[in-house]
Scaffold this motif. Sequence first.
Motif, PDB file in Angstrom:
ATOM      1  N   PHE A 153     -33.870  32.832  15.347  1.00 24.62           N
ATOM      2  CA  PHE A 153     -34.922  33.851  15.468  1.00 24.62           C
ATOM      3  C   PHE A 153     -36.234  33.283  14.938  1.00 24.62           C
ATOM      4  CE2 PHE A 153     -32.587  34.736  11.539  1.00 24.62           C
ATOM      5  CZ  PHE A 153     -33.593  34.756  10.570  1.00 24.62           C
ATOM      6  N   ASP A 154     -37.308  33.667  15.598  1.00 24.78           N
ATOM      7  CA  ASP A 154     -38.630  33.163  15.243  1.00 24.78           C
ATOM      8  C   ASP A 154     -39.517  34.336  14.847  1.00 24.78           C
ATOM      9  OD1 ASP A 154     -40.738  31.479  14.826  1.00 24.78           O
ATOM     10  OD2 ASP A 154     -41.337  31.389  16.922  1.00 24.78           O
ATOM     11  N   LEU A 155     -39.203  34.917  13.701  1.00 25.69           N
ATOM     12  CA  LEU A 155     -39.925  36.081  13.213  1.00 25.69           C
ATOM     13  C   LEU A 155     -40.536  35.753  11.859  1.00 25.69           C
ATOM     14  CD1 LEU A 155     -37.170  38.745  13.931  1.00 25.69           C
ATOM     15  CD2 LEU A 155     -39.198  38.345  15.315  1.00 25.69           C
ATOM     16  N   ASN A 156     -41.565  36.483  11.476  1.00 22.65           N
ATOM     17  CA  ASN A 156     -42.112  36.369  10.130  1.00 22.65           C
ATOM     18  C   ASN A 156     -41.101  36.996   9.174  1.00 22.65           C
ATOM     19  OD1 ASN A 156     -43.458  36.991   7.630  1.00 22.65           O
ATOM     20  ND2 ASN A 156     -45.401  36.652   8.684  1.00 22.65           N
ATOM     21  N   ILE A 157     -40.415  36.151   8.428  1.00 22.48           N
ATOM     22  CA  ILE A 157     -39.270  36.642   7.659  1.00 22.48           C
ATOM     23  C   ILE A 157     -39.699  37.534   6.499  1.00 22.48           C
ATOM     24  CG2 ILE A 157     -39.036  34.740   5.991  1.00 22.48           C
ATOM     25  CD1 ILE A 157     -35.973  34.844   6.821  1.00 22.48           C
ATOM     26  N   ARG A 158     -40.883  37.283   5.950  1.00 21.48           N
ATOM     27  CA  ARG A 158     -41.366  38.150   4.880  1.00 21.48           C
ATOM     28  C   ARG A 158     -41.642  39.550   5.411  1.00 21.48           C
ATOM     29  NH1 ARG A 158     -46.883  36.497   2.047  1.00 21.48           N
ATOM     30  NH2 ARG A 158     -47.572  36.937   4.173  1.00 21.48           N
ATOM     31  N   ASP A 159     -42.271  39.632   6.583  1.00 19.29           N
ATOM     32  CA  ASP A 159     -42.522  40.937   7.179  1.00 19.29           C
ATOM     33  C   ASP A 159     -41.215  41.628   7.557  1.00 19.29           C
ATOM     34  OD1 ASP A 159     -45.171  40.457   6.847  1.00 19.29           O
ATOM     35  OD2 ASP A 159     -45.674  40.267   8.970  1.00 19.29           O
ATOM     36  N   LEU A 160     -40.209  40.847   7.919  1.00 22.60           N
ATOM     37  CA  LEU A 160     -38.900  41.423   8.235  1.00 22.60           C
ATOM     38  C   LEU A 160     -38.344  42.178   7.028  1.00 22.60           C
ATOM     39  CD1 LEU A 160     -36.682  41.301  10.586  1.00 22.60           C
ATOM     40  CD2 LEU A 160     -35.585  39.578   9.149  1.00 22.60           C
ATOM     41  N   GLU A 189     -28.918  32.414  25.265  1.00 24.40           N
ATOM     42  CA  GLU A 189     -30.193  31.692  25.221  1.00 24.40           C
ATOM     43  C   GLU A 189     -31.261  32.369  26.075  1.00 24.40           C
ATOM     44  OE1 GLU A 189     -30.998  29.137  23.450  1.00 24.40           O
ATOM     45  OE2 GLU A 189     -29.036  28.785  22.554  1.00 24.40           O
ATOM     46  N   LYS A 190     -30.853  33.401  26.835  1.00 27.30           N
ATOM     47  CA  LYS A 190     -31.779  34.086  27.728  1.00 27.30           C
ATOM     48  C   LYS A 190     -32.914  34.742  26.948  1.00 27.30           C
ATOM     49  CE  LYS A 190     -30.492  37.967  29.544  1.00 27.30           C
ATOM     50  NZ  LYS A 190     -29.805  38.970  30.368  1.00 27.30           N
ATOM     51  N   LYS A 191     -34.131  34.546  27.397  1.00 24.66           N
ATOM     52  CA  LYS A 191     -35.285  35.118  26.712  1.00 24.66           C
ATOM     53  C   LYS A 191     -35.264  36.633  26.830  1.00 24.66           C
ATOM     54  CE  LYS A 191     -38.412  31.183  27.097  1.00 24.66           C
ATOM     55  NZ  LYS A 191     -39.741  30.717  27.551  1.00 24.66           N
ATOM     56  N   ARG A 192     -35.612  37.272  25.716  1.00 25.04           N
ATOM     57  CA  ARG A 192     -35.611  38.736  25.688  1.00 25.04           C
ATOM     58  C   ARG A 192     -37.061  39.208  25.545  1.00 25.04           C
ATOM     59  NH1 ARG A 192     -30.495  40.990  24.108  1.00 25.04           N
ATOM     60  NH2 ARG A 192     -28.908  39.391  23.874  1.00 25.04           N
ATOM     61  N   SER A 193     -37.735  39.372  26.648  1.00 20.44           N
ATOM     62  CA  SER A 193     -39.140  39.763  26.610  1.00 20.44           C
ATOM     63  C   SER A 193     -39.320  41.275  26.613  1.00 20.44           C
ATOM     64  CB  SER A 193     -39.894  39.153  27.796  1.00 20.44           C
ATOM     65  OG  SER A 193     -39.267  39.530  29.018  1.00 20.44           O
ATOM     66  N   SER A 194     -38.271  42.016  26.954  1.00 17.93           N
ATOM     67  CA  SER A 194     -38.390  43.465  26.979  1.00 17.93           C
ATOM     68  C   SER A 194     -38.401  44.017  25.561  1.00 17.93           C
ATOM     69  CB  SER A 194     -37.211  44.077  27.747  1.00 17.93           C
ATOM     70  OG  SER A 194     -36.004  43.859  27.052  1.00 17.93           O
ATOM     71  N   LYS A 195     -38.857  45.247  25.425  1.00 22.64           N
ATOM     72  CA  LYS A 195     -38.908  45.888  24.108  1.00 22.64           C
ATOM     73  C   LYS A 195     -37.506  46.019  23.527  1.00 22.64           C
ATOM     74  CE  LYS A 195     -40.361  50.144  21.838  1.00 22.64           C
ATOM     75  NZ  LYS A 195     -40.992  51.472  22.015  1.00 22.64           N
ATOM     76  N   ALA A 196     -36.547  46.432  24.347  1.00 21.56           N
ATOM     77  CA  ALA A 196     -35.171  46.594  23.877  1.00 21.56           C
ATOM     78  C   ALA A 196     -34.594  45.250  23.435  1.00 21.56           C
ATOM     79  CB  ALA A 196     -34.305  47.200  24.979  1.00 21.56           C
ATOM     80  N   GLY A 197     -34.920  44.188  24.211  1.00 19.65           N
ATOM     81  CA  GLY A 197     -34.429  42.859  23.857  1.00 19.65           C
ATOM     82  C   GLY A 197     -35.021  42.365  22.560  1.00 19.65           C
ATOM     83  N   MET A 198     -36.310  42.621  22.349  1.00 20.55           N
ATOM     84  CA  MET A 198     -36.974  42.207  21.112  1.00 20.55           C
ATOM     85  C   MET A 198     -36.397  42.954  19.910  1.00 20.55           C
ATOM     86  SD  MET A 198     -40.898  42.029  22.508  1.00 20.55           S
ATOM     87  CE  MET A 198     -41.583  41.855  20.869  1.00 20.55           C
ATOM     88  N   MET A 199     -36.086  44.227  20.113  1.00 23.58           N
ATOM     89  CA  MET A 199     -35.515  45.023  19.031  1.00 23.58           C
ATOM     90  C   MET A 199     -34.121  44.527  18.668  1.00 23.58           C
ATOM     91  SD  MET A 199     -36.953  48.704  20.377  1.00 23.58           S
ATOM     92  CE  MET A 199     -35.424  49.517  20.027  1.00 23.58           C
ATOM     93  N   ALA A 200     -33.351  44.110  19.675  1.00 22.95           N
ATOM     94  CA  ALA A 200     -32.007  43.590  19.424  1.00 22.95           C
ATOM     95  C   ALA A 200     -32.065  42.263  18.660  1.00 22.95           C
ATOM     96  CB  ALA A 200     -31.260  43.419  20.750  1.00 22.95           C
ATOM     97  N   VAL A 201     -33.027  41.404  19.042  1.00 28.36           N
ATOM     98  CA  VAL A 201     -33.204  40.129  18.339  1.00 28.36           C
ATOM     99  C   VAL A 201     -33.599  40.382  16.895  1.00 28.36           C
ATOM    100  CG1 VAL A 201     -34.680  38.079  18.178  1.00 28.36           C
ATOM    101  CG2 VAL A 201     -33.764  38.792  20.397  1.00 28.36           C
ATOM    102  N   GLU A 202     -34.488  41.349  16.706  1.00 35.50           N
ATOM    103  CA  GLU A 202     -34.943  41.682  15.350  1.00 35.50           C
ATOM    104  C   GLU A 202     -33.798  42.225  14.500  1.00 35.50           C
ATOM    105  OE1 GLU A 202     -36.812  44.583  12.421  1.00 35.50           O
ATOM    106  OE2 GLU A 202     -35.371  44.878  14.020  1.00 35.50           O
ATOM    107  N   LYS A 203     -32.930  43.036  15.094  1.00 32.78           N
ATOM    108  CA  LYS A 203     -31.820  43.581  14.323  1.00 32.78           C
ATOM    109  C   LYS A 203     -30.795  42.498  14.002  1.00 32.78           C
ATOM    110  CE  LYS A 203     -28.778  47.526  13.768  1.00 32.78           C
ATOM    111  NZ  LYS A 203     -28.387  48.866  14.251  1.00 32.78           N
TER     112      LYS A 203
END
Length: 401
Positions: A312-319, A266-280
């Motif tokens: 995950f809270d991403l724009n799924i169409r853009d994903l 549940e830890k927030k991932r504000s770093s670039k590496a963390g955001m990339m991992a969430v996206e993947k």
Amino acid sequence: MGTQFTRWIMKQPHQHFLAVRLKTTSSQYVASRARDPTFEKLMDKYKNLLKVIAVQDLILANPINPELSLDFLSRLSQKLHLNRGAVSFLRKYPHIFHIYHDPMKSQTFCRLTDAAIQISKEEAEVINASLPLVVDRLVRLLSMSRSRMLPLRAVLKVGRELGLPDDFEDSVISRNSHLFQLCDAHEPNTHNLKLFDAIPDKFTAAVENWRVEEYCKEGCNVDRAEIQFSFKHGYPPGMRLRKNFRAKVKEWQRLPYVGPYDEVSEKKRSSKAGMMAVEKRAVATVHEFLNLTVEKMVEVEKISHFRKWFGFDLNIRDLFLDHPGIFYLSTKGKRHTVFLREAYERGCLIHPNPVYHARRKLLDLVVLGRHGLLTDELRSTASKKEAESLGQYDGETCISD
């Protein structure tokens, strides 16, 4: 031709191509994607099939008397996107719909042809015969949720995609009460579908099976580290893949991530590496979701209902647009539909299933259109009364279907 995003990242050697993209509107981003003629041709057929299914479902809604008055269907023409009107649409598919006049009621009705009824029965039979597989799909879907719970409304929206039977709540949920439970949601008159915790084995994602197959292929000289976190890629014909682009894809393929069935912190991932991992992880989750569907495709609007439940809270169409080698997004038929690219070859599933085969038969009748059935001689046998009754509907005008 590559997307604007593709051309831009080639000029940005120090930026990760999945973390940022050119600032454009969503509509511009969609319009700039590389088209794949095979998927576009398939969606040209599917957009008509979806209209046929909508009318078919209305007819079959009354099992005692499966027919539909043209007056009623005409009032729904705009909602169902029957752009030239109800009669014009029905006449396009004489292998599926039969129009007739009832002199007792002084009304014109439509019903399904024998061929269409047989296909509908076959689909229902193969779905009922595959209920254990349906249960497995549902357990897997719920296992991808952080709370092991999903809104029943969202599940029902993808009922066709998952191959759920019409009596889903009775034949699947009630008969498997040791697995599933319906519980009240926070909103009135809504329910969540919950998975009991007593599921002993962790599931293996489809992409992991592909990695094993690739690694074990005879003569394979791929390093295990190269394939450990990779996804199968394939690109639209004519999409330019420059050296920089390939290097960025290779870098992304090596990026570790938490699988769709694994617990995520549940830890927030504000770093670039963390955001990339969430996206993947989001890519892995929707990849697995598509693998669970009967036809390896789903409308973007439907899958977007699962975002927060999958964590995950991403724009799924853009994903989907950000990963043209894994997914293909089509905008045909006034809807956005995503395909799992690796599941298809020449517009057909590589590994078809019985439900897919049954549905394909209906698609074949849609593609057949008016060919091979209505001759001038047959048309001349129509009663004068029926011809007159249809005349009142022929005035319905709109744009082309």
